[in-house]
Design an enzyme around this catalytic site. Structure first.
Site, PDB file in Angstrom:
ATOM      1  N   PRO A   2      46.661  43.022  43.936  1.00 37.35           N
ATOM      2  CA  PRO A   2      48.067  43.011  43.998  1.00 37.35           C
ATOM      3  C   PRO A   2      48.650  44.417  43.319  1.00 37.35           C
ATOM      4  CG  PRO A   2      47.362  40.708  43.455  1.00 37.35           C
ATOM      5  CD  PRO A   2      46.023  41.448  43.258  1.00 37.35           C
ATOM      6  N   GLU A   3      49.526  45.187  43.808  1.00 35.79           N
ATOM      7  CA  GLU A   3      50.394  46.149  43.010  1.00 35.79           C
ATOM      8  C   GLU A   3      51.355  45.842  42.275  1.00 35.79           C
ATOM      9  OE1 GLU A   3      49.568  49.669  45.032  1.00 35.79           O
ATOM     10  OE2 GLU A   3      48.126  48.986  45.985  1.00 35.79           O
ATOM     11  N   LYS A  51      50.650  45.091  36.024  1.00 35.42           N
ATOM     12  CA  LYS A  51      50.196  44.147  36.927  1.00 35.42           C
ATOM     13  C   LYS A  51      50.101  42.580  36.115  1.00 35.42           C
ATOM     14  CE  LYS A  51      47.903  47.630  39.893  1.00 35.42           C
ATOM     15  NZ  LYS A  51      46.495  47.996  40.606  1.00 35.42           N
ATOM     16  N   ARG A 250      37.650  54.080  43.917  1.00 34.97           N
ATOM     17  CA  ARG A 250      37.886  53.221  45.043  1.00 34.97           C
ATOM     18  C   ARG A 250      37.944  53.794  46.223  1.00 34.97           C
ATOM     19  NH1 ARG A 250      42.731  49.815  42.119  1.00 34.97           N
ATOM     20  NH2 ARG A 250      42.128  50.070  40.001  1.00 34.97           N
TER      21      ARG A 250
END
Length: 267
Positions: A2-3, A51, A250
């Protein structure tokens, strides 16, 4: 993972559901907290820090949680069936008379002194959605290592807190550079931090993340998740690069027609 905007919404949901009332049930299902019982303590607030989630209680205690890839908090009214996953995935239950907040698959769950929260979040850079946001400071941190690839620098939470893979890809597209351009070669680096702030602010209160201005599903993002499909701007096929197991980088998406700069490293 999640951002920052998703975590901000989660914090708001937990805050609205729990704050201002005492816990009538507390069940923390991780080994280090199995004997902890916060029942009777009033929930003061839940806030997001990048986060990370910080739920603060009277008596100077904070429950720190992080969702990472698979974690989630779900809020339920009394009598409603819990539906966030099987029971063995539940790591936390915080309940007031009005709501139950259930934490599923939480990889990080620890109890801190509120005065010692910096032990968990003090390393973070300025929070894009927080009261501490400082664009100049974030820009300085991004440019501290000018040879570092743009996307990698954006994803480093020590530079600025709240950017994940989706926003890293979309921001690189919007400033028209590949994710591997050295951050020191950005023609107008201040535009990058300003755009990051703008995108998270406009998306923090809605579930469908939009970077294109088009709120229709499937048209809401420029390149992220669009590998093999035409770029909405120029029609060039969007590409994806998947790193090998030996790298910490990533997955990256980019449009070869709209974005200039180095290609991905060979794997």
């Amino acid at each position: 993972m999640p951002e920052g905007d998703t975590v901000w919404r989660t914090a708001r949901q937990l805050h609205r559901a729990l704050s201002g009332a005492p816990l009538v049930r507390c069940d923390l299902r991780v080994p280090g907290l199995a004997t902890v019982d916060l029942t009777g303590r009033e929930v003061l607030e839940t806030v997001a820090r990048g986060k990370h989630l910080l739920t603060r209680f009277e008596g100077g205690l904070t429950l720190h949680s992080h969702l990472r890839m698979d974690g989630a908090w779900r809020v339920y009214a009394p009598g409603r069936r819990w539906s966030g996953g099987p029971g063995h995935q539940i790591r936390a239950v915080l309940a007031t008379e009005a709501h139950s907040a259930v934490g599923y698959r939480l990889p990080v769950l620890e109890l801190l002194r509120t005065t010692g929260e910096d032990r968990a979040v003090g390393h973070l850079g300025p929070d894009l959605l927080g009261p501490d946001w400082d664009g100049a400071k974030a820009l300085g941190r991004l440019l501290a290592d000018p040879a570092r690839p743009v996307a990698e620098a954006l994803l480093d939470q020590r530079n600025l807190a709240g950017i994940g893979n989706v926003y890293a890809a979309e921001l690189c597209f919007l400033v028209r550079v590949t994710p591997w351009l050295p951050v020191g070669e950005l023609p107008s680096p201040e535009r990058l931090t300003a755009l990051a702030k703008k995108l998270l602010e406009v998306n923090k209160a809605r579930a469908l993340r939009v970077t294109t201005g088009d709120v229709r599903a499937g048209r809401n993002l420029w390149v992220y998740g669009r590998a093999g499909r035409p770029c909405p701007r120029c029609g060039t096929t969007v590409r994806v690069w998947v790193p090998g197991p030996s790298t910490a980088q990533r997955v990256a998406y980019w449009c070869p027609g709209c974005q200039t700069g180095p290609p991905p490293p060979s794997v």
